[in-house]
Structure formats: C-alpha cells, structure tokens
Design an enzyme around this catalytic site. Structure first.
Site, short mmCIF file in Angstrom:
data_model
loop_
_atom_site.label_atom_id
_atom_site.label_comp_id
_atom_site.label_asym_id
_atom_site.label_seq_id
_atom_site.Cartn_x
_atom_site.Cartn_y
_atom_site.Cartn_z
CB SER A 12 -0.97 0.00 1.18
OG SER A 12 -0.30 0.19 2.40
CG ASN A 108 12.23 0.82 6.68
OD1 ASN A 108 11.45 0.20 5.94
ND2 ASN A 108 12.27 0.59 7.98
CG HIS A 110 9.50 1.54 12.16
ND1 HIS A 110 9.66 0.16 12.11
CD2 HIS A 110 9.16 1.83 13.45
CE1 HIS A 110 9.44 -0.34 13.30
NE2 HIS A 110 9.13 0.63 14.12
CD GLU A 143 26.01 -3.13 8.32
OE1 GLU A 143 25.71 -4.14 8.97
OE2 GLU A 143 26.60 -3.18 7.23
C1 GRF Z 1 3.83 -0.56 6.90
O1 GRF Z 1 3.03 -0.44 8.04
C2 GRF Z 1 5.24 -0.12 7.17
O2 GRF Z 1 5.34 0.87 8.14
C3 GRF Z 1 5.90 -1.38 7.66
O3 GRF Z 1 5.29 -2.41 6.92
C4 GRF Z 1 4.00 -2.01 6.49
C5 GRF Z 1 3.95 -2.20 5.00
O4 GRF Z 1 2.67 -2.06 4.48
N1 GRF Z 1 7.34 -1.28 7.50
P1 GRF Z 1 2.43 -2.03 2.90
O5 GRF Z 1 3.01 -3.32 2.32
O6 GRF Z 1 3.09 -0.82 2.35
O7 GRF Z 1 0.95 -2.00 2.76
#
Ligand code: GRF
Length: 196
Positions: A12, A108, A110, A143
């Site tokens: 998503s 990334n 999170h 890392e």
């Molecule tokens: C998200 O909640 C992101 O923060 C975490 O994994 C989930 C990925 O969701 N790292 P999607 O695959 O982008 O829907």
C-alpha cells in the site's frame, strides 16, 4: 528521480508513492519492484502498472537476507537505473553489500515514532506500552534495525478504544502521505547536491 522498491507484503505504501507520482506531487518514477515473497501483492500491483518486477532468491532462509541475494538485488536495482531505494514493508535486514552500493540512498518507513518501538508490529508494542501517541517515521537505512537517521516523522494519537487493527490502519493513512513527502525531501537534497 528513479526509484526502486523492495517489499514483502501488500504494497500500500508503494501504491501511495505511485499515486503521488500520478498526482504530480512527486517528480519520480518507479523503475523496478523486487520482493522476497513471490506471492506478495506488491508484485501484482507493480505488474498491473507495467513496472518491472522480480523475486529475490533468499536461498531458503526465512528471515536472513543472504549476502549473495543482496549483491543480486543491488545489481538489478543498478541495471534498472535506480537512484533511491525505498523499503516498503520489506521484512529482511539490509546489510553491507546493498548499503555500500546505495550509501544514504536507502529509505524505510516504520510504523512508530522511532527510536520508540523498533522491530515488528510496532502498533501492538505501542498499545501494550499504553502510550497516548505513536506514529510513523521515514528514515535512512543503516546496519541496525530501524536505527538510521530520521528524515520525517508524524505522530498519530492512540484512542481509548483502539485495537491493533484500527491503530495500524490509522498509522497507515499517515504513512501514505509521509513516504512520498520524505522521498521528495531526499530527492531535493540529492538534486541540490548534484547542482552544486
Ligand atoms: C507498513 O506499516 C510499514 O510501516 C511497515 O510495513 C507495512 C507495510 O505495508 N514497515 P504495505 O506493504 O506498504 O501496505
């Protein structure tokens, strides 16, 4: 900016990046989407948009990202002309081989206000800890596990009647705004550096 996306799940966030590109709010292109999970819906989403996809062969390891697999991933991303790598729900820890090829160019997302609640299912960690707010963070990958320098973060309140599902869904709504904004910020910084 040419983007490469690595994901293990629904994708998503990748969809939100594509939507921002379509809306003209992010000047970028996703050149390739790679997954360690051949069944991941993120690959389906990418294919339906005619984006190049590939499966990362992790040699049967359940959680490890073997060195050879990282080298192959780096080579595929490079071959596709990728300038910024976006981890979007990618469940393996990226280490030296890939980090060295894309220094300070791997991002990334999170689902917590890092450094709080690194690791898996951070929304559940937030509920268990009884905090009144959590949120999401886009950071550079280093890392460690969810430890790199923070690019953008935004708070999300925890409601009294929140379940793990309702809280995660509200965090994801914010993620979908935050990730394109963070990519824009990094792309602007890189472009400013190049024109200097
Ligand atoms: C998200 O909640 C992101 O923060 C975490 O994994 C989930 C990925 O969701 N790292 P999607 O695959 O982008 O829907």
């Amino acid at each position: 900016m040419v983007l490469g996306v690595l994901g293990s799940g629904s994708g998503s966030n990748m969809q939100a990046i594509l939507d921002a590109i379509d809306a003209g709010t992010l000047d970028a292109r996703i050149a390739i989407v790679l997954s360690d999970n051949p069944e991941a819906y993120i690959l389906e989403r990418a294919r339906s948009r005619g984006i190049e996809t590939g499966v990362i062969d992790c040699r049967g390891f359940k959680t490890k990202f073997p060195e050879e697999a990282q080298q192959e991933t780096a080579a595929r991303l490079k071959a596709a002309g990728v300038e910024i790598v976006c981890l979007a729900g990618f469940l393996r820890l990226v280490k030296a081989p890939l980090l060295e090829v894309f220094p300070e160019r791997i991002l990334n997302i999170h689902p917590a206000l890092l450094p709080a609640f690194p690791g898996l299912e951070s929304w559940k960690q937030a509920l268990d800890a009884g905090v009144s707010e959590t949120g999401c963070t886009v950071h550079f990958v280093d890392e460690g596990m969810d430890t790199g320098p923070i690019i953008l973060q935004e708070a999300v309140p925890v409601m009294a009647d929140d379940t793990a599902e309702s809280l995660h869904a509200r965090i994801q709504l914010v993620e979908h705004r935050l990730y394109p904004a963070a990519i824009r910020k990094v792309a602007d910084q890189l472009q400013a550096g190049m024109s200097r």
